[in-house]
Motif scaffolding. Structure first.
Motif, PDB file in Angstrom:
ATOM      1  N   SER A 114       0.828  -1.220   0.000  1.00  0.00           N
ATOM      2  CA  SER A 114       0.000   0.000   0.000  1.00  0.00           C
ATOM      3  C   SER A 114       0.861   1.269   0.000  1.00  0.00           C
ATOM      4  O   SER A 114       0.347   2.361  -0.211  1.00  0.00           O
ATOM      5  CB  SER A 114      -0.922   0.017   1.225  1.00  0.00           C
ATOM      6  N   PHE A 115       2.165   1.124   0.296  1.00  0.00           N
ATOM      7  CA  PHE A 115       3.082   2.280   0.249  1.00  0.00           C
ATOM      8  C   PHE A 115       4.064   2.151  -0.921  1.00  0.00           C
ATOM      9  O   PHE A 115       5.043   2.908  -0.988  1.00  0.00           O
ATOM     10  CB  PHE A 115       3.897   2.379   1.545  1.00  0.00           C
ATOM     11  N   ALA A 116       3.817   1.174  -1.802  1.00  0.00           N
ATOM     12  CA  ALA A 116       4.760   0.925  -2.889  1.00  0.00           C
ATOM     13  C   ALA A 116       4.520   1.912  -4.030  1.00  0.00           C
ATOM     14  O   ALA A 116       4.147   1.542  -5.156  1.00  0.00           O
ATOM     15  CB  ALA A 116       4.642  -0.514  -3.365  1.00  0.00           C
ATOM     16  N   ASP A 117       4.741   3.160  -3.695  1.00  0.00           N
ATOM     17  CA  ASP A 117       4.556   4.282  -4.612  1.00  0.00           C
ATOM     18  C   ASP A 117       5.791   5.164  -4.408  1.00  0.00           C
ATOM     19  O   ASP A 117       6.205   5.367  -3.255  1.00  0.00           O
ATOM     20  CB  ASP A 117       3.276   5.028  -4.203  1.00  0.00           C
ATOM     21  N   PRO A 118       6.398   5.680  -5.503  1.00  0.00           N
ATOM     22  CA  PRO A 118       7.679   6.380  -5.354  1.00  0.00           C
ATOM     23  C   PRO A 118       7.707   7.405  -4.211  1.00  0.00           C
ATOM     24  O   PRO A 118       8.663   7.436  -3.424  1.00  0.00           O
ATOM     25  CB  PRO A 118       7.858   7.049  -6.717  1.00  0.00           C
ATOM     26  N   ALA A 119       6.654   8.216  -4.085  1.00  0.00           N
ATOM     27  CA  ALA A 119       6.680   9.298  -3.089  1.00  0.00           C
ATOM     28  C   ALA A 119       6.505   8.776  -1.657  1.00  0.00           C
ATOM     29  O   ALA A 119       6.773   9.497  -0.689  1.00  0.00           O
ATOM     30  CB  ALA A 119       5.572  10.299  -3.410  1.00  0.00           C
ATOM     31  N   LEU A 165       3.532  -2.921 -10.133  1.00  0.00           N
ATOM     32  CA  LEU A 165       4.518  -2.136  -9.383  1.00  0.00           C
ATOM     33  C   LEU A 165       5.325  -1.249 -10.326  1.00  0.00           C
ATOM     34  O   LEU A 165       5.771  -1.706 -11.375  1.00  0.00           O
ATOM     35  CB  LEU A 165       5.472  -3.098  -8.653  1.00  0.00           C
ATOM     36  N   ASP A 166       5.508   0.016  -9.950  1.00  0.00           N
ATOM     37  CA  ASP A 166       6.428   0.907 -10.666  1.00  0.00           C
ATOM     38  C   ASP A 166       7.835   0.582 -10.140  1.00  0.00           C
ATOM     39  O   ASP A 166       8.314   1.181  -9.180  1.00  0.00           O
ATOM     40  CB  ASP A 166       6.032   2.372 -10.360  1.00  0.00           C
ATOM     41  N   VAL A 167       8.454  -0.407 -10.783  1.00  0.00           N
ATOM     42  CA  VAL A 167       9.725  -0.937 -10.260  1.00  0.00           C
ATOM     43  C   VAL A 167      10.779   0.170 -10.167  1.00  0.00           C
ATOM     44  O   VAL A 167      11.453   0.319  -9.144  1.00  0.00           O
ATOM     45  CB  VAL A 167      10.229  -2.105 -11.148  1.00  0.00           C
ATOM     46  N   LYS A 168      10.895   0.983 -11.237  1.00  0.00           N
ATOM     47  CA  LYS A 168      11.948   2.006 -11.273  1.00  0.00           C
ATOM     48  C   LYS A 168      11.719   3.059 -10.184  1.00  0.00           C
ATOM     49  O   LYS A 168      12.612   3.364  -9.381  1.00  0.00           O
ATOM     50  CB  LYS A 168      11.984   2.648 -12.659  1.00  0.00           C
ATOM     51  N   GLY A 169      10.492   3.596 -10.145  1.00  0.00           N
ATOM     52  CA  GLY A 169      10.195   4.668  -9.193  1.00  0.00           C
ATOM     53  C   GLY A 169      10.323   4.206  -7.745  1.00  0.00           C
ATOM     54  O   GLY A 169      10.886   4.905  -6.887  1.00  0.00           O
ATOM     55  N   VAL A 170       9.822   3.014  -7.474  1.00  0.00           N
ATOM     56  CA  VAL A 170       9.861   2.511  -6.092  1.00  0.00           C
ATOM     57  C   VAL A 170      11.298   2.166  -5.706  1.00  0.00           C
ATOM     58  O   VAL A 170      11.740   2.456  -4.580  1.00  0.00           O
ATOM     59  CB  VAL A 170       8.894   1.312  -5.920  1.00  0.00           C
ATOM     60  N   TRP A 171      12.058   1.602  -6.657  1.00  0.00           N
ATOM     61  CA  TRP A 171      13.449   1.263  -6.318  1.00  0.00           C
ATOM     62  C   TRP A 171      14.268   2.537  -6.063  1.00  0.00           C
ATOM     63  O   TRP A 171      15.137   2.563  -5.184  1.00  0.00           O
ATOM     64  CB  TRP A 171      14.095   0.394  -7.407  1.00  0.00           C
ATOM     65  N   SER A 192      10.297 -12.717  -8.987  1.00  0.00           N
ATOM     66  CA  SER A 192      10.639 -13.807  -9.915  1.00  0.00           C
ATOM     67  C   SER A 192      11.896 -13.409 -10.695  1.00  0.00           C
ATOM     68  O   SER A 192      12.360 -12.256 -10.615  1.00  0.00           O
ATOM     69  CB  SER A 192       9.489 -13.992 -10.905  1.00  0.00           C
ATOM     70  N   CYS A 193      12.414 -14.342 -11.536  1.00  0.00           N
ATOM     71  CA  CYS A 193      13.562 -14.012 -12.409  1.00  0.00           C
ATOM     72  C   CYS A 193      13.208 -12.816 -13.301  1.00  0.00           C
ATOM     73  O   CYS A 193      14.023 -11.913 -13.505  1.00  0.00           O
ATOM     74  CB  CYS A 193      13.910 -15.191 -13.308  1.00  0.00           C
ATOM     75  N   LYS A 194      11.982 -12.822 -13.814  1.00  0.00           N
ATOM     76  CA  LYS A 194      11.554 -11.757 -14.728  1.00  0.00           C
ATOM     77  C   LYS A 194      11.560 -10.399 -14.016  1.00  0.00           C
ATOM     78  O   LYS A 194      12.053  -9.404 -14.547  1.00  0.00           O
ATOM     79  CB  LYS A 194      10.147 -12.100 -15.237  1.00  0.00           C
ATOM     80  N   LYS A 195      11.028 -10.364 -12.809  1.00  0.00           N
ATOM     81  CA  LYS A 195      10.992  -9.102 -12.046  1.00  0.00           C
ATOM     82  C   LYS A 195      12.409  -8.677 -11.652  1.00  0.00           C
ATOM     83  O   LYS A 195      12.743  -7.490 -11.628  1.00  0.00           O
ATOM     84  CB  LYS A 195      10.142  -9.271 -10.775  1.00  0.00           C
ATOM     85  N   MET A 196      13.261  -9.660 -11.319  1.00  0.00           N
ATOM     86  CA  MET A 196      14.651  -9.338 -10.970  1.00  0.00           C
ATOM     87  C   MET A 196      15.361  -8.708 -12.169  1.00  0.00           C
ATOM     88  O   MET A 196      16.116  -7.759 -12.029  1.00  0.00           O
ATOM     89  CB  MET A 196      15.423 -10.599 -10.548  1.00  0.00           C
ATOM     90  N   SER A 201      18.022  -4.091 -14.410  1.00  0.00           N
ATOM     91  CA  SER A 201      18.307  -3.247 -15.584  1.00  0.00           C
ATOM     92  C   SER A 201      18.238  -1.753 -15.247  1.00  0.00           C
ATOM     93  O   SER A 201      18.759  -0.927 -15.985  1.00  0.00           O
ATOM     94  CB  SER A 201      17.351  -3.590 -16.727  1.00  0.00           C
ATOM     95  N   ILE A 202      17.596  -1.403 -14.140  1.00  0.00           N
ATOM     96  CA  ILE A 202      17.473   0.025 -13.802  1.00  0.00           C
ATOM     97  C   ILE A 202      18.164   0.420 -12.491  1.00  0.00           C
ATOM     98  O   ILE A 202      18.353   1.600 -12.219  1.00  0.00           O
ATOM     99  CB  ILE A 202      15.987   0.481 -13.750  1.00  0.00           C
ATOM    100  N   ALA A 203      18.558  -0.573 -11.684  1.00  0.00           N
ATOM    101  CA  ALA A 203      19.061  -0.261 -10.338  1.00  0.00           C
ATOM    102  C   ALA A 203      20.427   0.422 -10.379  1.00  0.00           C
ATOM    103  O   ALA A 203      21.332  -0.033 -11.076  1.00  0.00           O
ATOM    104  CB  ALA A 203      19.150  -1.549  -9.526  1.00  0.00           C
TER     105      ALA A 203
END
Ligand SMILES: NC(=O)C1=CN([C@@H]2O[C@H](COP(=O)(O)OP(=O)(O)OC[C@H]3O[C@@H](n4cnc5c(N)ncnc54)[C@H](OP(=O)(O)O)[C@@H]3O)[C@@H](O)[C@H]2O)C=CC1
Ligand SMILES: O=C[C@H](O)[C@@H](O)[C@@H](O)[C@H](O)C(=O)O
Length: 341
Positions: A114-119, A165-171, A192-196, A201-203
């Motif tokens: 519920s807090f997995a939002d960049p801000a 999930l906004d993977v880039k923004g949340v990371w 998963s492997c796909k999510k990793m 790729s962006i971390a």
């Protein structure tokens, strides 16, 4: 050997995934060093999620008992409601001299969906620190690869609040937590492997670890290979199959194969399952609020499984136990994510 104090005797022969064995750290428990995290992680951590739910005093008392038994690694999450009792237990442990310094502990908590939002990532991390009465945690994880647009009080969750999930923004938020010193390390859970792949790729700061379900009946061979090749450590959750919980079953504690191995070695079935996970080079979070069983679960370091035992365990039927769909509801996005390995 003191009560519940575990020593490594085989650490150097174990193939470690993204980690190096440091036997006898602080004379307490075998630890593994993680890339991207200053502090080594004690192999066995105490899980703090109970089913059925228990009150704050019960959780606090169990954590203090675990510290007396020798545990120095605790796994919590905003979603478990166990951050506050863990914080109270740590404060009391310091007050009564059970530990000398907070630095002796390795504390993991998790960003709730519920807090997995960049801000919201940094504020959520600060809120967890407040619950824990700590200035920093040792590991902060994205709990699940999903976003919920509202706080939930019951499951199944409503379809309208589920988002990818906004993977880039949340990371980026997670990286900020680390840069601000709110956490020593950052990682993920249930990826998963796909999510990793997407995350790596962006971390800018790569994830130190991925905490996933792993046990003899869901061995995660593909994900472990993937993470090992990229220097990402694995932490195994539900290593005993989460028996007697809503999200688990009794396939491990009632396994005849594991029981036969245990009997021949004078160990318990649970110890065989935990030793198997340790021999795969992962760290482990397992929950017991029972005084005897929490001690039993630490006694896995001064014996080993044979090649024959490992072969039998390798042949066990594999099935994922913990799924997003079973926890949060059978929605399309959850079913899609559950199908990824
Ligand atoms: N990131 C994520 O999404 C998830 C993380 N986790 C984390 O991992 C932790 C551990 O996983 P969990 O799902 O609880 O499952 P576990 O596999 O650790 O199993 C816990 C269950 O096993 C029982 N148990 C513990 N020790 C023994 C033993 N020696 N013999 C027989 N039964 C035993 C416990 O009961 P008792 O207390 O009575 O001993 C409890 O019912 C959680 O507490 C949580 O911190 C878990 C699930 C998902
Ligand atoms: O409401 C949902 C729950 O918090 C659930 O997502 C988690 O408790 C998860 O099963 C875990 O144990 O980490």
């Amino acid at each position: 050997m003191g009560d519940g104090v575990a020593f490594a005797s085989m650490g150097d022969r174990i193939a470690l995934d993204g980690a190096v064995a440091l036997p006898q750290q602080n004379g307490r428990s075998t630890t593994l060093s993680l890339s991207g995290c200053e502090k080594p992680v004690p192999v066995i951590g105490m899980g703090t999620m109970s089913y059925p739910p228990v009150d704050i005093e019960t959780t606090k008392a169990a954590i203090l008992e675990a510290m007396r038994a020798g545990y120095r690694h605790f796994d919590t999450a905003f979603a478990y409601g166990s951050e506050k009792p863990l914080g109270e237990a740590i404060a009391e442990a310091l007050r009564v001299g059970l530990i000398q310094s907070r630095d002796e502990l390795f504390i993991t908590t998790k960003l709730w969906s519920s807090f997995a939002d960049p801000a919201q990532v940094v504020p959520a991390c600060r809120m967890s620190l407040q619950n824990l009465q700590l200035e920093y945690v040792d590991m902060y994880l994205i709990h699940q690869p999903v976003r919920l647009t509202e706080m939930i009080s019951r499951t199944p969750v409503a379809a309208e609040i589920i988002r990818p999930l906004d993977v880039k923004g949340v990371w980026e938020g997670m990286e900020e937590c680390k840069n601000l010193g709110l956490t020593k390390g950052i990682g993920v859970s249930n990826f998963s492997c796909k999510k990793m792949e997407e995350l790596l790729s962006i971390a800018k700061i790569p994830p130190a670890l991925n905490q996933v379900e792993m046990n003899p009946v869901w061995q995660q061979k593909q994900l472990r290979e993937f993470c090992k090749a990229r220097g990402v450590h694995i932490t195994a959750y539900s290593p005993l199959g989460a028996n007697n919980t809503k999200w688990g079953d009794n396939r491990i504690v009632e396994s005849d194969v594991l029981a036969d191995i245990a009997k021949a070695k004078g160990k318990t079935t649970a110890q065989v399952a935990l030793r198997w996970a340790y021999e795969q080079g992962v760290s482990i979070v397992t929950k017991s609020f029972n005084k005897q069983r929490m001690r039993e679960n630490l006694q896995i370091f001064d014996w080993a499984l044979s090649t024959n035992d490992l072969e039998k365990i390798n042949q066990l039927l594999q099935r994922k136990g913990v799924t997003l769909a079973s926890i949060l509801g059978p929605h399309d996005l959850f079913l899609e994510l559950d199908a990824e390995v």
